[in-house]
Design an enzyme around this catalytic site. Structure first.
Site, short mmCIF file in Angstrom:
data_model
loop_
_atom_site.label_atom_id
_atom_site.label_comp_id
_atom_site.label_asym_id
_atom_site.label_seq_id
_atom_site.Cartn_x
_atom_site.Cartn_y
_atom_site.Cartn_z
N LYS A 159 -10.98 -1.03 -49.06
CA LYS A 159 -12.27 -0.71 -49.39
C LYS A 159 -12.22 0.57 -48.67
O LYS A 159 -12.93 0.86 -47.63
CB LYS A 159 -13.25 -1.85 -48.54
CG LYS A 159 -14.70 -1.55 -49.04
CD LYS A 159 -15.43 -2.85 -48.71
CE LYS A 159 -17.03 -2.57 -48.82
NZ LYS A 159 -17.33 -2.67 -50.47
N ALA A 160 -11.75 1.53 -49.30
CA ALA A 160 -11.89 2.93 -48.84
C ALA A 160 -12.79 4.01 -49.49
O ALA A 160 -13.15 3.74 -50.47
CB ALA A 160 -10.39 3.58 -49.28
#
Length: 297
Positions: A159-160
């Site tokens: 979840k960048a």
């Protein structure tokens, strides 16, 4: 709240092990995470004073950081405790929780091995990601121009922050045309997800959803799949081509922010807000509420 800029809200933010005043939670303009997207985050929701699947979210935060090549200096237990304490300090029962970790400003350049890894948690009230009136009727989605990338080109299981650039572009373009959001295809042309939520379809009493091989297998996604199976509804995870949308009867999105949101329209395709979508909306609402033990008489 919508009229108040986020940097002007009141309260506290947990930052690098301390609770600081909201206005004092600042970083330098030459922070690596700002320039090179070396940042990961989570989206969590509190219901009735308890944060739903808190540990699972914060474990994913750690895994997201690992995939980006850095180690978060605070354990999952410490971040869990910070989230719980901050929820109390903010005085909220129902709220949105945002942990975030990023590389700092010690070095500026693509490589930043010596940069400090910073961690913060902010909590604010965010009642509904989509307009409540639209949600009840089913929201309208555009079909995005931008596509989810091949996982060989980006760490799609993280979840960048950087992976959300094309989501912002797609959602802005959709809203400019009067839609609430956009459905994104992947690099192969298969249905992937919305800009910040997973997508499901219903046909002949069965649920179909894309295999999460180039986008996040959302925690809410897995929760809703479990709720559907508890009701005996078959869930089929598979590749879905956009031309198949014509044959689906219902559609809905899932996500921490979106919760369970029915969809009435995707581009030229139309869907009813049917019983399966409504049932899972209600089941999810019940599942996220805290389960307080009843004292024995």
């Amino acid at each position: 709240m919508a009229s108040v800029p986020f940097d002007q809200l009141d309260g506290f933010i947990w930052m690098n092990g301390e609770f600081v005043q909201w206005a004092d939670a600042k970083i330098h303009v030459l922070t690596h995470g700002l320039h090179y997207a070396s940042s990961v985050f989570e989206g969590e929701r509190a219901y009735g004073g308890e944060i739903f699947k808190l540990t699972e979210h914060n474990e994913r935060l750690h895994e997201s950081a690992r995939l980006l090549g850095f180690t978060i200096p605070y354990s999952v237990d410490v971040i869990d405790a910070a989230c719980r304490e901050l929820l109390k300090k903010q005085g909220f029962k129902d709220a949105y929780v945002r942990p975030v970790a990023w590389r700092g400003s010690e070095e500026m350049g693509v490589a930043a091995h010596k940069n400090r890894i910073n961690v913060a948690v902010a909590i604010w009230q965010w009642p509904s990601y989509f307009d409540p009136a639209q949600k009840l009727k089913g929201i309208r989605l555009d079909i995005a121009e931008w596509r989810r990338p091949d996982p060989r080109t980006a760490p799609s299981r993280s979840k960048a922050a950087g992976l959300y650039m094309i989501c912002t572009l797609s959602k802005h373009a959709a809203e400019a045309k009067g839609y609430a959001d956009a459905m994104m295809l992947d690099w192969r042309g298969q249905v992937a997800e919305a800009t910040g939520a997973n997508i499901f379809f219903v046909q002949d009493g069965k649920i179909h959803t894309p295999t999460p091989d180039c986008f996040l297998d959302g925690i809410t996604r897995r929760t809703v799949i479990g709720l559907a199976k508890d009701r005996g509804i078959e869930v089929i995870e598979r590749a879905i081509m956009p031309e198949e949308l014509e044959g689906f009867e219902q559609c809905f999105l899932t996500g921490t922010a979106a919760e369970v949101t029915p969809v009435s329209e995707i581009g030229q395709y139309r869907f009813e807000v049917g019983e399966i979508a409504k049932t899972l909306m209600n089941d999810y609402s019940a599942a996220v509420q805290p389960k307080h033990a009843i004292a024995a008489e």
